[in-house]
Design a protein around this motif. Structure first.
Motif, short mmCIF file in Angstrom:
data_model
loop_
_atom_site.label_atom_id
_atom_site.label_comp_id
_atom_site.label_asym_id
_atom_site.label_seq_id
_atom_site.Cartn_x
_atom_site.Cartn_y
_atom_site.Cartn_z
N SER A 147 0.84 -1.20 0.12
CA SER A 147 -0.05 0.01 0.06
C SER A 147 0.72 1.20 0.13
O SER A 147 0.83 2.19 -0.74
N ARG A 148 2.05 1.22 0.60
CA ARG A 148 2.85 2.49 0.59
C ARG A 148 3.34 2.65 -0.65
O ARG A 148 3.56 3.49 -1.23
N THR A 149 3.87 1.41 -1.44
CA THR A 149 4.69 1.60 -2.72
C THR A 149 3.43 2.09 -3.50
O THR A 149 3.88 3.04 -4.61
N LEU A 150 2.20 1.68 -3.42
CA LEU A 150 0.95 1.93 -4.43
C LEU A 150 0.88 3.51 -4.11
O LEU A 150 0.65 4.49 -5.22
N LEU A 151 0.75 4.08 -3.06
CA LEU A 151 0.58 5.54 -2.46
C LEU A 151 1.70 6.54 -3.29
O LEU A 151 1.54 7.30 -3.77
N ALA A 152 2.76 5.81 -2.86
CA ALA A 152 4.14 6.47 -3.68
C ALA A 152 4.03 6.72 -5.10
O ALA A 152 4.24 7.90 -5.60
N GLY A 153 3.64 5.83 -5.53
CA GLY A 153 3.50 5.83 -7.15
C GLY A 153 2.37 6.62 -7.53
O GLY A 153 2.65 7.48 -8.53
N VAL A 154 1.32 6.66 -7.00
CA VAL A 154 -0.01 7.61 -7.21
C VAL A 154 0.24 9.00 -7.02
O VAL A 154 0.17 9.67 -7.87
N VAL A 155 1.16 9.00 -6.05
CA VAL A 155 1.49 10.55 -5.64
C VAL A 155 2.46 11.17 -6.72
O VAL A 155 2.54 12.29 -7.05
N GLY A 156 3.64 10.19 -6.84
CA GLY A 156 4.57 10.50 -8.01
C GLY A 156 3.89 10.96 -9.43
O GLY A 156 4.06 11.88 -10.23
N GLY A 157 2.88 9.99 -9.86
CA GLY A 157 2.04 10.48 -10.98
C GLY A 157 1.42 11.63 -11.04
O GLY A 157 1.53 12.33 -12.07
N VAL A 158 0.83 11.70 -9.96
CA VAL A 158 0.04 13.08 -9.81
C VAL A 158 0.90 14.43 -9.84
O VAL A 158 0.54 15.48 -10.64
N VAL A 159 2.05 14.31 -9.09
CA VAL A 159 2.86 15.42 -9.16
C VAL A 159 3.67 15.62 -10.59
O VAL A 159 3.86 16.70 -11.24
N SER A 160 3.78 14.77 -11.19
CA SER A 160 4.45 14.62 -12.55
C SER A 160 3.39 15.21 -13.72
O SER A 160 3.85 16.09 -14.52
N ALA A 161 2.25 14.76 -13.45
CA ALA A 161 1.33 15.27 -14.32
C ALA A 161 1.01 16.83 -14.15
O ALA A 161 0.96 17.71 -14.90
N ALA A 162 1.01 17.10 -12.83
CA ALA A 162 0.88 18.69 -12.50
C ALA A 162 2.19 19.45 -13.13
O ALA A 162 1.77 20.77 -13.50
N GLY A 163 3.14 18.87 -12.98
CA GLY A 163 4.37 19.42 -13.56
C GLY A 163 4.21 19.75 -14.94
O GLY A 163 4.61 20.69 -15.43
N TYR A 164 3.82 18.76 -15.88
CA TYR A 164 3.71 18.59 -17.20
C TYR A 164 2.79 19.79 -17.55
O TYR A 164 2.78 20.63 -18.52
#
Length: 86
Positions: free
Chosen positions: A34-51
């Motif tokens: 669950s921690r790994t999944l959460l880190a992946g989702v947060v990373g995806g959201v941050v990268s999408a916002a940056g783009y």
């Protein structure tokens, strides 16, 4: 017994036989997943916002950003070359 081999919980180890083969405490794999999944989702959201932010920048700011990134990468490479005598 040295500190390296000292158990974290200072109590007797009570692992079930199903988890003893992979040396993991009970229920730790669910928390890890669950921690790994959460880190992946947060990373995806941050990268999408940056783009989205980057895509809306004017061309002159994009060029300035590219120049800053190039300068940062060059300085890091020079630092690593200096450390490893390359």
């Amino acid at each position: 017994m040295t500190d390296i081999y000292k158990p974290i919980n200072d109590g007797p180890e009570t692992h079930s036989s199903s988890n003893s083969s992979n040396n993991l405490p009970p229920a730790s794999t669910g928390k890890e997943a669950s921690r790994t999944l959460l880190a992946g989702v947060v990373g995806g959201v941050v990268s999408a916002a940056g783009y989205l932010i980057y895509s809306r920048l004017p061309e002159d700011q994009k060029d300035r950003l590219h120049q800053q990134v190039r300068t940062l990468v060059e300085s890091r490479l020079n630092e690593l070359r200096g450390r490893f005598n390359i």
